[in-house]
Design a protein around this motif. Structure first.
Motif, short mmCIF file in Angstrom:
data_model
loop_
_atom_site.label_atom_id
_atom_site.label_comp_id
_atom_site.label_asym_id
_atom_site.label_seq_id
_atom_site.Cartn_x
_atom_site.Cartn_y
_atom_site.Cartn_z
N ALA A 118 20.92 59.09 -3.95
CA ALA A 118 22.20 58.56 -3.46
C ALA A 118 22.88 59.56 -2.54
CB ALA A 118 23.10 58.22 -4.64
N ASN A 122 24.02 58.84 1.21
CA ASN A 122 25.41 59.03 1.62
C ASN A 122 25.50 59.93 2.84
OD1 ASN A 122 27.84 57.92 0.03
ND2 ASN A 122 26.32 58.30 -1.56
N SER A 530 33.71 56.96 -1.35
CA SER A 530 34.15 55.99 -2.35
C SER A 530 34.32 54.60 -1.73
CB SER A 530 35.47 56.46 -2.97
OG SER A 530 36.50 56.51 -2.01
N ALA A 533 30.88 52.88 -1.09
CA ALA A 533 30.25 52.34 -2.29
C ALA A 533 30.80 50.96 -2.66
CB ALA A 533 30.45 53.30 -3.46
N ARG A 554 24.03 49.31 -1.08
CA ARG A 554 25.39 49.67 -1.47
C ARG A 554 25.43 50.23 -2.89
NH1 ARG A 554 29.28 46.57 -3.89
NH2 ARG A 554 28.00 44.73 -3.65
N ASP A 555 24.59 49.72 -3.78
CA ASP A 555 24.58 50.21 -5.15
C ASP A 555 24.10 51.65 -5.23
OD1 ASP A 555 25.49 47.76 -5.96
OD2 ASP A 555 23.47 46.98 -6.35
N LEU A 557 24.89 54.02 -3.33
CA LEU A 557 25.84 54.96 -2.76
C LEU A 557 26.79 55.52 -3.81
CD1 LEU A 557 26.73 53.06 0.51
CD2 LEU A 557 25.15 54.93 0.23
N ALA A 558 26.77 54.97 -5.01
CA ALA A 558 27.67 55.45 -6.04
C ALA A 558 27.11 56.71 -6.68
CB ALA A 558 27.89 54.38 -7.10
#
Length: 748
Positions: A118, A122, A530, A533, A554-555, A557-558
């Motif tokens: 991740a 990012n 943030s 995400a 997108r998941d 990126l958390a």
């Protein structure tokens, strides 16, 4: 928990029934008067900051009072040297170039090992957004100039989303599973990964076949069987945005004790119009209640709207007429529990047009304040102009005095004694022709050519002293005739340690400012992470290199990350490149080619040559045919030797197994021979001692005894048999008598 679409709608605006007056269902919804109270509480600090900004701006542009002398001095010089502006112009590139010279600003480090992937994604997204979705050059320039000119910079992170519905004619496909399509499918999948641009130009059938095959995990062939018109939502914009706010437009909680993270509210004012509000994508309400004719930006003298310099003109039509909107980001008790929650409210004059909970994923205020020169226990910083104000005024006063001194002189005018010329020769002299002068007059004595007076050394020394003092205050080398110039740093008498000390002091001063700039961008980067995400679409295709594309989920990126910003200066890059070149030159041919290739690619990256870096990284040397043949022969020889050694090892192993199998046989044979020898030895010993003879006698006696016993037993057996036979006969006779009793005699 709110969904992704609901969060995005909250950022764009709150969807409430427009027929109601209240914008929310909160128990304690704040009114415009409540929000304006916070605005009025922040006004004193804001006015103090505005006064400082006015003074610093006038000093920067040399518009202070010394440039406008009082009446009676109209003939005096009005020059004002721009010392502060000169130092600012030297400072701008030293602060912007480290960020703009590197196309990879952010480096994302994971906190835990689970977040490694991740963090990589990012970093890809952040750098891609800063390079392509934002005007990075303008952003960094405004960031640096706000810091240098105004002493502080306020960054504001928001999200930009825009879409519209369009009608498109799309083909209708028929799908068939076909395993024969597997080979072509593999080629298309490779093309999609390596060259997406070329893949996008393929026919719709092939592209749909690839998508359907990926979805079903088996080869699928798509065929067009018709067309249909569909309405789709096309996303035009979906990316973060970072703005450098005008300090006059931001009102910060004065009770935050110098730390913006502790602020309970921040109010941001900006100029807008009804057209801009309706077009923004945020679902504002009560726009029809705004009286644009009277409530525009120009009719609000008590409230600053410093986002625009035009305070005189305005549009006549209502859709474009400028009005001032106030955006309130803060914490309020909205449910009566006594605990504040973050909210977002927007109002124009007395009309509230937006009231929602804070839509930011981190639930924090989307502002970051960075001071240029921090002041203890103060929220805002100070610019270099605060330090150089006296120096600029003194240099201006001395400069004006020198100019007035020279301006009052009759430079290049010529005076001569009366009676030196008659009228004719005076005319010839004035016209520049040869002339005659009267006797008793010497032109060397009776004629004077006026010149500028010499400027006193004290004035030049004062200017030089103020220049050196200004350079020592800011650490900026102007390379002028005085102060820190090339001669001062490079003279023969100057030691290298002294030169290095001066340069290190200036570099440390710049690095301290850069670190504060980096801290501000890191805070903004965390806010963008943030938001990414939550607000990014499920699949964002990010261009990583010239040919490769990576799909960002997108998941993925958390996570928890540590952000770092890579600062690159030409001097530091040149020093690293020189060190690597020295290592490469020193090691020479001792290093493997792969190590040399890595060092060369890194040198090309430091020298800002991305094409050469890419070519070096992907370079594979063409093998020499002779060397390749020798290498293959050597490989074959070694393989044959290895096979020979393996065969010998197998043979030795087999012999060892055979020998191991013979060991028990030999042991059994040895034991048998030993037993025979022992038996023969015992037999001979028994013969010599008569034991065998005695054993024979005992054996004979035992056999005779057993024969007598056997004969005795046989006799007993015969007697028993005779007795049993007699008993049997008696029983038979008795049974016969019972069956046939004797008849009674008639005589009796």
């Amino acid at each position: 928990m709110q969904t992704f679409d609901e969060d995005k709608q909250n950022l764009m605006g709150h969807t409430i029934d427009p027929s109601t007056f209240r914008l929310t269902d909160w128990k304690k919804e704040p009114t415009v008067e409540d929000l304006r109270e916070d605005l009025m509480m922040a006004k004193p600090l804001h006015q103090e900051i505005e006064a400082n900004l006015d003074r610093w701006e006038k000093n920067l542009r040399a518009q202070n009072a010394s440039q406008n002398p009082s009446s009676g001095t109209e003939k005096r010089s009005k020059i004002q040297p721009k010392l502060i502006r000169k130092h600012a112009e030297w400072r701008y590139p030293t602060l912007t170039e480290p960020f703009l010279s590197n196309n990879r600003v952010f480096d994302v480090q994971p906190v835990t090992w689970e977040d490694v992937e991740a963090a990589k994604q990012n970093a890809l997204v952040l750098n891609y957004q800063f390079e392509t979705k934002m005007n990075k050059v303008a952003l960094i320039d405004r960031y640096a100039r706000s810091l240098v000119d105004k002493g502080s910079a306020i960054l504001r992170a928001t999200w930009v989303y825009e879409d519209h519905k369009v009608k498109k004619t799309e083909p209708v496909f028929e799908y068939v599973f076909d395993d024969n399509f597997m080979e072509q499918l593999n080629e298309l999948l490779a093309l999609k990964q390596e060259n997406p641009n070329e893949f996008s130009r393929l026919s719709p059938e092939l592209k749909e076949s690839v998508f359907a095959s990926e979805e079903n995990s088996r080869p699928v062939v798509a065929t067009i069987v018709g067309e249909q018109e569909v309405e789709v939502i096309e996303v035009v914009k979906n990316h973060p945005q970072v703005d450098v706010c005008n300090l006059r437009s931001v009102y910060i909680d004065p009770t935050c004790d110098g730390d913006i993270e502790k602020a309970n509210f921040i109010i941001y004012s900006y100029e807008t119009s009804l057209s801009d509000l309706k077009r923004s994508g945020r679902k504002y309400r009560n726009l029809e209640k705004i009286h644009v004719e009277s409530e525009n930006a120009l009719s609000q003298p008590d409230e600053s709207f410093g986002s625009s310099k035009n305070t005189i003109t305005n549009f006549k039509d209502n859709p474009r007429k400028k009005i001032t909107a106030y955006e309130y980001w803060g914490f309020r008790d909205i449910d009566g529990s006594g605990i504040t929650v973050p909210i977002l409210a927007t109002w124009v004059e007395n009309v509230c047009i937006e009231m929602v909970e804070n839509p930011m994923p981190d639930k924090k205020l989307p502002f970051v304040l960075v001071p240029y020169l921090p002041v203890d226990e103060e929220l805002y910083g100070e610019p270099d102009g605060e330090l150089l104000e006296d120096n600029q005024q003194i240099i201006g006063a001395v400069s004006r005095g020198m100019i007035d001194l020279m301006a009052k002189s009759a430079n290049s005018q010529t005076g001569f004694a009366k009676g030196m010329f008659d009228n004719t020769n005076r005319t010839r002299f004035l016209n520049g022709h040869d002339y005659e002068y009267n006797p008793n007059f010497d032109p060397k004595i009776h004629m004077n050519m006026h010149k500028y007076p010499e400027v006193p050394n004290s004035a030049l020394g004062m200017i030089n002293l103020m220049t050196i003092d200004a350079e020592s205050l800011t650490g900026i080398k102007s390379f002028g005739s005085g102060g820190m110039n090339a001669n001062a740093l490079g003279s023969a008498s100057a030691s290298s340690a002294a030169v290095r000390g001066v340069l290190d002091a200036a570099t440390k001063r710049e690095m301290s400012i850069l670190r504060r700039m980096v801290a501000g961008l890191v805070a903004i980067g965390k806010k963008i992470v943030s938001m990414n995400a939550v607000f990014l679409q499920d699949q964002e295709v990010i261009r990583v290199t010239n040919n490769n594309f990576v799909a960002i989920s997108r998941d993925a990126l958390a996570g928890e990350f540590d952000l770092a910003i890579t600062i690159s200066t030409p001097e530091a890059d040149e020093a690293k490149a020189a060190e690597m070149s020295f290592v490469l030159q020193t090691m020479g041919n001792n290093l493997p080619f792969s190590f040399s290739q890595m060092i060369l690619s890194e040198i090309a990256a430091l020298r800002k040559m991305p094409h050469l870096e890419h070519a070096i990284k992907n370079y594979q040397p063409e093998p020499d045919p002779l060397a390749e043949r020798d290498r293959m022969a050597e490989i074959s020889l070694k393989e044959a030797q290895a096979a020979l050694y393996q065969a010998q090892a197998l043979e030795a192993r087999a012999k060892a197994q055979v020998n191991g199998a013979k060991v028990p046989v030999e042991q059994a044979r040895a034991e048998n021979l030993q037993a025979k020898a022992d038996a023969d030895r015992i037999k001979m010993a028994n013969e010599d001692s008569g034991v065998n003879h005695q054993r024979e006698l005992e054996k004979t006696e035992q056999q005779a005894q057993k024969a007598a016993e056997l004969q005795y037993l046989k006799g007993l057996q015969q007697q028993d048999q005779m007795a049993m036979q007699h008993d049997s006969e008696l029983l038979q006779q008795q049974a016969m008598n019972e069956l046939n009793p004797p008849k009674a005699s008639t005589n009796s």
